[in-house]
Design an enzyme around this catalytic site. Structure first.
Site, PDB file in Angstrom:
ATOM      1  N   PHE A  58       0.807  -1.228   0.000  1.00 62.79           N
ATOM      2  CA  PHE A  58       0.000   0.000   0.000  1.00 62.79           C
ATOM      3  C   PHE A  58       0.841   1.279   0.000  1.00 62.79           C
ATOM      4  O   PHE A  58       0.312   2.377   0.113  1.00 62.79           O
ATOM      5  CB  PHE A  58      -0.964   0.009   1.194  1.00 62.79           C
ATOM      6  N   ARG A  86      -1.724   6.934  21.009  1.00 62.84           N
ATOM      7  CA  ARG A  86      -2.213   5.747  20.280  1.00 62.84           C
ATOM      8  C   ARG A  86      -3.573   5.316  20.852  1.00 62.84           C
ATOM      9  O   ARG A  86      -4.458   4.879  20.121  1.00 62.84           O
ATOM     10  CB  ARG A  86      -1.223   4.575  20.370  1.00 62.84           C
ATOM     11  N   THR A  92      -5.639   1.054  13.810  1.00 62.06           N
ATOM     12  CA  THR A  92      -5.366   1.513  12.438  1.00 62.06           C
ATOM     13  C   THR A  92      -6.618   1.410  11.562  1.00 62.06           C
ATOM     14  O   THR A  92      -6.948   2.337  10.816  1.00 62.06           O
ATOM     15  CB  THR A  92      -4.247   0.644  11.812  1.00 62.06           C
ATOM     16  N   ARG A 103     -10.194   7.714  15.375  1.00 59.04           N
ATOM     17  CA  ARG A 103     -10.382   6.974  14.120  1.00 59.04           C
ATOM     18  C   ARG A 103     -11.803   6.401  14.017  1.00 59.04           C
ATOM     19  O   ARG A 103     -12.384   6.373  12.935  1.00 59.04           O
ATOM     20  CB  ARG A 103      -9.318   5.893  13.990  1.00 59.04           C
ATOM     21  N   ASN A 113      -7.299   7.128   7.298  1.00 58.36           N
ATOM     22  CA  ASN A 113      -7.788   6.905   8.660  1.00 58.36           C
ATOM     23  C   ASN A 113      -7.587   8.101   9.609  1.00 58.36           C
ATOM     24  O   ASN A 113      -7.343   7.935  10.793  1.00 58.36           O
ATOM     25  CB  ASN A 113      -7.195   5.616   9.232  1.00 58.36           C
ATOM     26  N   HIS A 116      -2.448  10.251  12.274  1.00 60.98           N
ATOM     27  CA  HIS A 116      -1.227   9.453  12.476  1.00 60.98           C
ATOM     28  C   HIS A 116      -0.785   9.597  13.918  1.00 60.98           C
ATOM     29  O   HIS A 116      -0.995  10.637  14.537  1.00 60.98           O
ATOM     30  CB  HIS A 116      -0.107   9.975  11.558  1.00 60.98           C
ATOM     31  N   GLU A 127      10.257  11.662  13.878  1.00 61.04           N
ATOM     32  CA  GLU A 127       9.150  12.239  13.109  1.00 61.04           C
ATOM     33  C   GLU A 127       8.963  13.723  13.431  1.00 61.04           C
ATOM     34  O   GLU A 127       8.686  14.525  12.534  1.00 61.04           O
ATOM     35  CB  GLU A 127       7.870  11.445  13.386  1.00 61.04           C
TER      36      GLU A 127
HETATM   37  P1  GDP Z   1      -0.593   3.107  12.165  1.00 64.74           P
HETATM   38  O1  GDP Z   1       0.689   3.086  12.950  1.00 64.74           O
HETATM   39  O2  GDP Z   1      -1.806   2.800  13.001  1.00 64.74           O
HETATM   40  O3  GDP Z   1      -0.775   4.393  11.371  1.00 64.74           O
HETATM   41  O4  GDP Z   1      -0.529   1.915  11.103  1.00 64.74           O
HETATM   42  P2  GDP Z   1       0.662   1.337  10.189  1.00 64.74           P
HETATM   43  O5  GDP Z   1       1.991   1.868  10.635  1.00 64.74           O
HETATM   44  O6  GDP Z   1       0.479  -0.135  10.119  1.00 64.74           O
HETATM   45  O7  GDP Z   1       0.329   1.903   8.741  1.00 64.74           O
HETATM   46  C1  GDP Z   1       0.617   3.241   8.418  1.00 64.74           C
HETATM   47  C2  GDP Z   1      -0.537   3.811   7.618  1.00 64.74           C
HETATM   48  O8  GDP Z   1      -0.614   3.119   6.381  1.00 64.74           O
HETATM   49  C3  GDP Z   1      -1.918   3.605   8.241  1.00 64.74           C
HETATM   50  O9  GDP Z   1      -2.227   4.577   9.206  1.00 64.74           O
HETATM   51  C4  GDP Z   1      -2.813   3.719   7.022  1.00 64.74           C
HETATM   52  O10 GDP Z   1      -3.005   5.075   6.638  1.00 64.74           O
HETATM   53  C5  GDP Z   1      -1.968   3.044   5.959  1.00 64.74           C
HETATM   54  N1  GDP Z   1      -2.318   1.628   5.783  1.00 64.74           N
HETATM   55  C6  GDP Z   1      -2.089   0.586   6.634  1.00 64.74           C
HETATM   56  N2  GDP Z   1      -2.535  -0.576   6.125  1.00 64.74           N
HETATM   57  C7  GDP Z   1      -3.063  -0.260   4.908  1.00 64.74           C
HETATM   58  C8  GDP Z   1      -3.688  -1.032   3.875  1.00 64.74           C
HETATM   59  O11 GDP Z   1      -3.848  -2.259   3.957  1.00 64.74           O
HETATM   60  N3  GDP Z   1      -4.089  -0.331   2.753  1.00 64.74           N
HETATM   61  C9  GDP Z   1      -3.914   1.013   2.620  1.00 64.74           C
HETATM   62  N4  GDP Z   1      -4.322   1.638   1.508  1.00 64.74           N
HETATM   63  N5  GDP Z   1      -3.323   1.764   3.581  1.00 64.74           N
HETATM   64  C10 GDP Z   1      -2.914   1.138   4.695  1.00 64.74           C
END
Ligand code: GDP
Length: 141
Positions: A58, A86, A92, A103, A113, A116, A127
């Site tokens: 993604f 968090r 997520t 969220r 979503n 961040h 960051e």
């Molecule tokens: P976070 O730490 O909760 O933000 O989650 P992650 O670090 O796993 O992923 C970072 C960001 O990537 C997420 O907040 C989403 O915006 C995006 N994301 C995660 N999984 C997916 C997915 O399966 N598809 C898409 N399009 N975006 C994703």
């Protein structure tokens, strides 16, 4: 445990008119806002910020979305800031996010979503440094 974290009000939430509501949630949760700015990321900035996800399927969709419109980046301070934030934002995937989380209430879908949050103290430092200079962390001066 560190006392700073990094947050983004993502382009979907800004476009949907939720910036003020999410800003208010941040204050309601007793975070001190060290700095905040409205910006539009370039594609290159989004790619750099999410470099850890470079190999994920993604990555292209995510970096295109994150550079698609204005967002608000914030440096936040509170005891145990990373885990507190968090908890405030929720899972997520908004379908799995707890009631009352940001969220749950404002996300569009898994990719778009709303917000961040850093996942560790080390990443929070990195960051914050990616988007703010030390002198921009106004509340520390
Ligand atoms: P976070 O730490 O909760 O933000 O989650 P992650 O670090 O796993 O992923 C970072 C960001 O990537 C997420 O907040 C989403 O915006 C995006 N994301 C995660 N999984 C997916 C997915 O399966 N598809 C898409 N399009 N975006 C994703």
């Amino acid at each position: 445990m560190g006392n700073k974290t990094f947050a983004i009000i993502k382009p979907d939430a800004v476009k949907n008119g939720y910036t003020g509501k999410i800003y208010d949630r941040i204050l309601q949760a007793d975070f001190k806002i060290l700095s905040a700015k409205l910006m539009k990321m370039t594609k290159a900035q989004a790619e750099g910020f999410y470099e850890v996800h470079k190999e994920r399927p993604f990555y292209e969709e995510l970096t295109t979305f994150m550079s698609s419109g204005p967002c608000m980046v914030l440096a936040l301070e509170k005891d145990n800031a990373v885990s507190a934030w968090r908890e405030t934002i929720g899972a997520t995937n908004p379908d799995e996010a707890a009631e009352g989380t940001i969220r749950k209430d404002f996300a569009t879908n898994l990719g778009e979503n709303a917000v961040h949050g850093s996942d560790s103290d080390e990443n929070a430092q990195k960051e914050i440094g990616f988007f703010f200079t030390e002198s921009e962390l106004i509340a520390n001066q």
